[in-house]
Design an enzyme around this catalytic site. Structure first.
Site, PDB file in Angstrom:
ATOM      1  N   CYS A 100       0.897  -1.536   0.146  1.00  9.05           N
ATOM      2  CA  CYS A 100       0.512   0.031   0.197  1.00  9.05           C
ATOM      3  C   CYS A 100       0.969   1.287   0.270  1.00  9.05           C
ATOM      4  CB  CYS A 100      -0.595  -0.018   0.815  1.00  9.05           C
ATOM      5  SG  CYS A 100      -2.052   1.711   1.596  1.00  9.05           S
ATOM      6  N   GLU A 101       0.279   2.038  -0.814  1.00 10.98           N
ATOM      7  CA  GLU A 101       1.561   3.320  -1.091  1.00 10.98           C
ATOM      8  C   GLU A 101       1.315   4.402   0.392  1.00 10.98           C
ATOM      9  OE1 GLU A 101      -0.749   6.514  -3.637  1.00 10.98           O
ATOM     10  OE2 GLU A 101       0.235   5.067  -4.776  1.00 10.98           O
ATOM     11  N   HIS A 102       0.225   3.900   0.887  1.00 10.96           N
ATOM     12  CA  HIS A 102      -0.477   4.921   1.889  1.00 10.96           C
ATOM     13  C   HIS A 102       0.366   4.482   3.035  1.00 10.96           C
ATOM     14  CE1 HIS A 102      -4.659   5.808   0.074  1.00 10.96           C
ATOM     15  NE2 HIS A 102      -3.115   6.306  -0.854  1.00 10.96           N
ATOM     16  N   HIS A 103       0.436   3.203   3.401  1.00  9.07           N
ATOM     17  CA  HIS A 103       1.449   2.657   4.518  1.00  9.07           C
ATOM     18  C   HIS A 103       2.521   1.913   5.052  1.00  9.07           C
ATOM     19  CE1 HIS A 103      -2.737   3.971   5.596  1.00  9.07           C
ATOM     20  NE2 HIS A 103      -2.343   4.476   6.984  1.00  9.07           N
ATOM     21  N   GLN A 141      -5.207  -0.083  -5.076  1.00 14.41           N
ATOM     22  CA  GLN A 141      -5.514  -1.375  -5.918  1.00 14.41           C
ATOM     23  C   GLN A 141      -6.519  -0.949  -6.617  1.00 14.41           C
ATOM     24  OE1 GLN A 141      -7.469  -4.236  -3.376  1.00 14.41           O
ATOM     25  NE2 GLN A 141      -8.917  -4.963  -5.443  1.00 14.41           N
ATOM     26  N   HIS A 169      -6.793  -5.962   2.359  1.00 12.92           N
ATOM     27  CA  HIS A 169      -5.092  -5.100   2.463  1.00 12.92           C
ATOM     28  C   HIS A 169      -4.567  -5.201   4.210  1.00 12.92           C
ATOM     29  CE1 HIS A 169      -5.709  -2.865  -0.987  1.00 12.92           C
ATOM     30  NE2 HIS A 169      -6.346  -3.354  -1.259  1.00 12.92           N
ATOM     31  N   CYS A 171      -3.037  -2.949   5.598  1.00 13.50           N
ATOM     32  CA  CYS A 171      -3.289  -1.665   6.602  1.00 13.50           C
ATOM     33  C   CYS A 171      -4.705  -1.710   7.201  1.00 13.50           C
ATOM     34  CB  CYS A 171      -3.337  -0.283   5.550  1.00 13.50           C
ATOM     35  SG  CYS A 171      -4.426  -0.219   4.365  1.00 13.50           S
TER      36      CYS A 171
END
Length: 213
Positions: A100-103, A141, A169, A171
């Site tokens: 995940c690019e956020h976490h 995704q 995910h 996250c």
């Protein structure tokens, strides 16, 4: 008369943003991991963590190898000797691991990719490799689903492409609401799959049941 050149405040920023950033050295990356270990509250000099920065950096080069690969190079070779075959080509249950690019925590799932040939086909392993190329990058995704379809469309120009991704995910499972086992499903349809509900239904039926609707 001298030409008048207009300067836009964001133009320079946009130009720089398009340039590929220089990759830090291995030593810099290992130092960053060491800093994170300290920030987490552990001692990077204890026996179990002494070699962790090196291991993490080596693992990152493997897990994010997709940044060093071009999907169009993988898809460059196509085949025209298909004996007139024009029906669906489906490769399903392509397992993948992404982040995940956020976490920067794992996304674990499987992809189902189909296309309707227009005189040319791809080697089946190429489809799985393209999934891996995009999975081995920081992702959402939704973006990954569209990227797979766009890459195949650019290389093959088929009559239609269908992509479905099902993934869990971490996250959501490891932090935040901590809901283990929940699955996210995304789809992208182009051409005949987008315009013909029957083709969409047939793709979904083949993915779910292994046979056409």
């Amino acid at each position: 008369m001298d030409a008048i050149v207009k300067t836009f405040p964001n133009a320079e920023k946009e130009e720089k943003a398009t340039e590929k950033r220089a990759r830090p050295s291995r030593e810099e990356a290992e130092a960053a991991v060491r800093t994170l270990l300290l920030w987490a509250g552990d001692d990077p000099d204890r026996e179990g963590l002494i070699e962790t920065p090196q291991r993490v950096v080596k693992a990152y080069r493997e897990m994010f190898a997709g940044y060093d690969m071009d999907p169009q190079e993988v898809l460059a070779r196509t085949f025209e000797e298909v004996a007139g075959y024009e029906d669906m080509v489906l490769v399903k249950d392509i397992s993948f691991h992404s982040h995940c690019e956020h976490h920067m925590v794992p996304i674990i799932g499987k992809a189902h990719v189909a296309y309707l040939p227009d005189k040319r086909v791809l080697g089946l392993s190429k489809i799985a490799r393209v999934v891996d190329i995009f999975a081995q990058r920081l992702q959402t995704q939704e973006a990954m689903t569209a990227q797979i379809a766009d890459a195949i469309n650019e290389a093959l120009m088929p009559r239609g492409i269908a992509v479905m991704i099902e993934a869990e995910h971490m996250c959501m499972a490891m932090r935040g609401i901590r809901k283990q086992g929940s699955t996210t499903i995304t789809t992208t349809f182009t051409g005949s799959y987008r315009d013909d509900p029957t083709e969409q239904a047939r793709f979904i039926s083949m993915v779910r049941n292994g046979n056409a609707a």
